[in-house]
Design a protein around this motif. Sequence first.
Motif, PDB file in Angstrom:
ATOM      1  N   ALA A  52       0.876  -1.165  -0.077  1.00 37.81           N
ATOM      2  CA  ALA A  52       0.093  -0.086  -0.078  1.00 37.81           C
ATOM      3  C   ALA A  52       0.734   1.188   0.133  1.00 37.81           C
ATOM      4  O   ALA A  52       0.349   2.264  -0.350  1.00 37.81           O
ATOM      5  N   MET A  53       2.077   1.201   0.541  1.00 39.10           N
ATOM      6  CA  MET A  53       3.091   2.282   0.703  1.00 39.10           C
ATOM      7  C   MET A  53       4.432   1.841   0.394  1.00 39.10           C
ATOM      8  O   MET A  53       4.635   0.958   0.781  1.00 39.10           O
ATOM      9  N   PRO A  54       5.054   2.520  -0.546  1.00 33.52           N
ATOM     10  CA  PRO A  54       6.418   2.177  -0.803  1.00 33.52           C
ATOM     11  C   PRO A  54       7.374   2.149   0.571  1.00 33.52           C
ATOM     12  O   PRO A  54       7.200   2.847   1.337  1.00 33.52           O
ATOM     13  N   PHE A  55       8.380   1.189   0.661  1.00 32.05           N
ATOM     14  CA  PHE A  55       9.093   1.045   1.607  1.00 32.05           C
ATOM     15  C   PHE A  55       9.963   2.309   2.102  1.00 32.05           C
ATOM     16  O   PHE A  55       9.766   2.795   3.414  1.00 32.05           O
ATOM     17  N   LEU A  56      10.317   3.148   1.244  1.00 28.24           N
ATOM     18  CA  LEU A  56      10.994   4.384   1.780  1.00 28.24           C
ATOM     19  C   LEU A  56      10.237   5.334   2.175  1.00 28.24           C
ATOM     20  O   LEU A  56      10.325   6.282   3.211  1.00 28.24           O
ATOM     21  N   HIS A  57       8.830   5.499   1.798  1.00 21.59           N
ATOM     22  CA  HIS A  57       7.818   6.321   2.102  1.00 21.59           C
ATOM     23  C   HIS A  57       7.592   5.946   3.714  1.00 21.59           C
ATOM     24  O   HIS A  57       7.209   6.688   4.428  1.00 21.59           O
ATOM     25  N   GLN A  58       7.066   4.499   3.975  1.00 24.14           N
ATOM     26  CA  GLN A  58       6.791   4.051   5.017  1.00 24.14           C
ATOM     27  C   GLN A  58       7.770   4.139   6.277  1.00 24.14           C
ATOM     28  O   GLN A  58       7.351   4.243   7.491  1.00 24.14           O
ATOM     29  N   TYR A  59       8.856   3.901   5.982  1.00 20.47           N
ATOM     30  CA  TYR A  59       9.959   3.891   6.872  1.00 20.47           C
ATOM     31  C   TYR A  59      10.920   4.877   7.007  1.00 20.47           C
ATOM     32  O   TYR A  59      11.684   5.033   8.162  1.00 20.47           O
ATOM     33  N   VAL A  60      10.701   5.852   6.229  1.00 16.32           N
ATOM     34  CA  VAL A  60      11.677   7.018   6.128  1.00 16.32           C
ATOM     35  C   VAL A  60      11.067   8.345   6.135  1.00 16.32           C
ATOM     36  O   VAL A  60      11.018   9.124   6.939  1.00 16.32           O
ATOM     37  N   GLY A  61      10.319   8.355   4.759  1.00 17.09           N
ATOM     38  CA  GLY A  61       9.955   9.688   4.347  1.00 17.09           C
ATOM     39  C   GLY A  61       8.776  10.189   5.525  1.00 17.09           C
ATOM     40  O   GLY A  61       8.869  11.273   5.986  1.00 17.09           O
ATOM     41  N   ASN A  62       7.745   9.321   5.365  1.00 19.32           N
ATOM     42  CA  ASN A  62       6.597   9.878   6.477  1.00 19.32           C
ATOM     43  C   ASN A  62       7.016   9.990   8.127  1.00 19.32           C
ATOM     44  O   ASN A  62       6.657  11.019   8.463  1.00 19.32           O
ATOM     45  N   PRO A  63       7.781   8.930   8.558  1.00 22.30           N
ATOM     46  CA  PRO A  63       8.162   8.904   9.820  1.00 22.30           C
ATOM     47  C   PRO A  63       8.924  10.329  10.268  1.00 22.30           C
ATOM     48  O   PRO A  63       8.917  10.711  11.142  1.00 22.30           O
ATOM     49  N   VAL A  64       9.877  10.605   9.314  1.00 22.97           N
ATOM     50  CA  VAL A  64      10.673  11.727   9.621  1.00 22.97           C
ATOM     51  C   VAL A  64      10.173  12.976   9.385  1.00 22.97           C
ATOM     52  O   VAL A  64      10.268  14.017  10.341  1.00 22.97           O
ATOM     53  N   LEU A  65       9.573  13.267   8.588  1.00 26.47           N
ATOM     54  CA  LEU A  65       8.730  14.632   8.191  1.00 26.47           C
ATOM     55  C   LEU A  65       7.791  14.694   9.426  1.00 26.47           C
ATOM     56  O   LEU A  65       7.486  15.868   9.820  1.00 26.47           O
ATOM     57  N   SER A  66       6.898  13.620   9.743  1.00 23.05           N
ATOM     58  CA  SER A  66       6.031  13.662  10.626  1.00 23.05           C
ATOM     59  C   SER A  66       6.645  14.013  12.000  1.00 23.05           C
ATOM     60  O   SER A  66       6.215  14.804  12.994  1.00 23.05           O
ATOM     61  N   PHE A  67       7.744  13.448  12.282  1.00 18.71           N
ATOM     62  CA  PHE A  67       8.494  13.470  13.631  1.00 18.71           C
ATOM     63  C   PHE A  67       9.132  15.106  13.575  1.00 18.71           C
ATOM     64  O   PHE A  67       9.071  15.991  14.599  1.00 18.71           O
ATOM     65  N   LEU A  68       9.562  15.627  12.294  1.00 21.56           N
ATOM     66  CA  LEU A  68       9.939  17.142  12.461  1.00 21.56           C
ATOM     67  C   LEU A  68       8.751  17.979  12.519  1.00 21.56           C
ATOM     68  O   LEU A  68       8.898  18.966  13.128  1.00 21.56           O
ATOM     69  N   GLY A  69       7.533  17.658  12.100  1.00 18.93           N
ATOM     70  CA  GLY A  69       6.317  18.509  12.180  1.00 18.93           C
ATOM     71  C   GLY A  69       5.938  18.473  13.696  1.00 18.93           C
ATOM     72  O   GLY A  69       5.432  19.455  14.195  1.00 18.93           O
ATOM     73  N   ARG A  70       6.124  17.162  14.465  1.00 20.01           N
ATOM     74  CA  ARG A  70       5.790  17.334  15.835  1.00 20.01           C
ATOM     75  C   ARG A  70       6.719  18.245  16.687  1.00 20.01           C
ATOM     76  O   ARG A  70       6.231  18.809  17.515  1.00 20.01           O
ATOM     77  N   LEU A  71       8.067  17.916  16.225  1.00 17.53           N
ATOM     78  CA  LEU A  71       9.021  18.672  16.855  1.00 17.53           C
ATOM     79  C   LEU A  71       8.877  20.303  16.819  1.00 17.53           C
ATOM     80  O   LEU A  71       8.907  20.798  17.787  1.00 17.53           O
ATOM     81  N   PHE A  72       8.918  20.688  15.502  1.00 11.89           N
ATOM     82  CA  PHE A  72       8.759  22.206  15.121  1.00 11.89           C
ATOM     83  C   PHE A  72       7.567  22.748  15.621  1.00 11.89           C
ATOM     84  O   PHE A  72       7.703  24.097  16.132  1.00 11.89           O
ATOM     85  N   PHE A  73       6.400  22.228  15.916  1.00 10.47           N
ATOM     86  CA  PHE A  73       5.125  22.936  15.976  1.00 10.47           C
ATOM     87  C   PHE A  73       4.619  22.445  17.255  1.00 10.47           C
ATOM     88  O   PHE A  73       3.246  22.679  17.677  1.00 10.47           O
ATOM     89  N   LYS A  74       5.340  21.603  18.246  1.00 14.36           N
ATOM     90  CA  LYS A  74       4.880  20.751  19.301  1.00 14.36           C
ATOM     91  C   LYS A  74       3.180  20.195  19.231  1.00 14.36           C
ATOM     92  O   LYS A  74       2.583  20.343  19.778  1.00 14.36           O
ATOM     93  N   SER A  75       3.345  19.589  18.116  1.00 15.57           N
ATOM     94  CA  SER A  75       2.045  18.882  17.465  1.00 15.57           C
ATOM     95  C   SER A  75       2.130  17.158  18.320  1.00 15.57           C
ATOM     96  O   SER A  75       3.146  16.643  18.541  1.00 15.57           O
ATOM     97  N   THR A  76       0.943  16.569  18.220  1.00 18.17           N
ATOM     98  CA  THR A  76       0.779  15.177  18.653  1.00 18.17           C
ATOM     99  C   THR A  76       0.311  14.640  17.516  1.00 18.17           C
ATOM    100  O   THR A  76       0.120  13.106  17.825  1.00 18.17           O
ATOM    101  N   ILE A  77       0.360  14.924  16.134  1.00 16.40           N
ATOM    102  CA  ILE A  77      -0.239  14.163  15.181  1.00 16.40           C
ATOM    103  C   ILE A  77       0.750  13.290  14.762  1.00 16.40           C
ATOM    104  O   ILE A  77       2.056  13.723  14.707  1.00 16.40           O
ATOM    105  N   GLY A  78       0.472  11.928  14.550  1.00 13.23           N
ATOM    106  CA  GLY A  78       1.360  10.935  14.219  1.00 13.23           C
ATOM    107  C   GLY A  78       1.766  10.641  12.820  1.00 13.23           C
ATOM    108  O   GLY A  78       2.865  10.026  12.326  1.00 13.23           O
ATOM    109  N   ASP A  79       0.686  11.302  12.104  1.00 13.00           N
ATOM    110  CA  ASP A  79       0.823  11.008  10.377  1.00 13.00           C
ATOM    111  C   ASP A  79       0.497  12.379   9.785  1.00 13.00           C
ATOM    112  O   ASP A  79      -0.742  12.492   9.630  1.00 13.00           O
ATOM    113  N   PHE A  80       1.561  13.142   9.313  1.00 12.89           N
ATOM    114  CA  PHE A  80       1.159  14.425   8.728  1.00 12.89           C
ATOM    115  C   PHE A  80       0.808  14.481   7.551  1.00 12.89           C
ATOM    116  O   PHE A  80       0.006  15.459   7.069  1.00 12.89           O
ATOM    117  N   HIS A  81       0.560  13.412   6.936  1.00 13.65           N
ATOM    118  CA  HIS A  81       0.738  13.195   5.353  1.00 13.65           C
ATOM    119  C   HIS A  81      -0.608  12.221   5.055  1.00 13.65           C
ATOM    120  O   HIS A  81      -0.749  12.146   3.803  1.00 13.65           O
TER     121      HIS A  81
END
Length: 376
Positions: free
Chosen positions: A117-146
Amino acid sequence: MPCLNEAETLAVCIEKARGFLDKNQIQGEIIVADNGSQDGSQSIAVNSGAILTEASKKGYGEALKVGFEKASGQYIIMGDADNSYDFSALDEFVQKMRSGNDLVIGNRFKGGIQKNAMPFLHQYVGNPVLSFLGRLFFKSTIGDFHCGLRAISAEAYQKLNLNTSGMEFASEMIVKAHLINLKITEVPTILYPDGRSRKPHLKTWSDGWRHLRFLLLYSPNWLFLFPGVLLISIGLGLSVALLFGPIHLSKITFDIHTLLYACAFVISGFQFVLFYGLTKVFAVTQGLLLKSQRYTSFFKIINLERGLILGFLMTSLGIGLSVYGFSIWSAKGFGNLESSQTLRIVIPAVTISILGLQTVLFSFFFSILGLKDNPR
């Protein structure tokens, strides 16, 4: 539903959405925001009973904005038309909206990502990293920004003033919702393999960069302020230590060459901090960021006059040190000098002079940018 050549899956998605509305006795509408399809998706949408609207500008965000503007309901649910989300299972989204939330985001990592359903790079690198940065930068609790499946109230959408045109639209929605303190929550969402035979529209590197760029531009603290303070701290610490003489660590000696780099750290860090101030003022005056209490205090503490005075004093100190260095050279008959001694005066003199000049220029530009917000 944003749509670009979704003829293989569009009818199924509309059928599931219609079934959900009928089953739960919800008075609603199904809007297909077409983005220039060439496979007959438009006629499929109309024949399936959906409302068709056309987005003249290309882009995922552009299609969604056109769809949102067309919607007449109290709540809006958005989702991709590739059958990767189950439009017949939207109960939790509706419940969360009815309980008073402004924005409800699907979380595919909690709901489950099916095989392929999701490419390996998106599932284990892209989405987790970008979502982590979003939580860090904006004090968010959202686990899946995309996640592409989400719900928003029509009132909240009007407050967000969304501008981006591409895939980063998903990040913009969450970031701005946090900035204006909307009530946000998550719903576990299953991601299924899409039903298309063609490649997805998502481009791994370019769209990933657009998301990262957006997060950075909307977080001047992390882009400018924190790196700047770090550089200044390191540079000042080394500079002060080296002003009194070389530093010996075992067989390694740090001397005036290191002092030069340390001062370069201070100048670079100072520029980062200045850019933070300018970016903050520009973003607020253009409506990109909200005016905070700290921002308001900027104009109470930092103004043109104080900046000019500080810059003049720093420049004067740099000139004074330069004169002192020149006097040492003059006392030597303008001959050869002991560089390890004189450069401990000259390097700080040049550094402080540059910082003073930058402060003067920053004060003028800072005041110009702030004219719209500062009646004085």
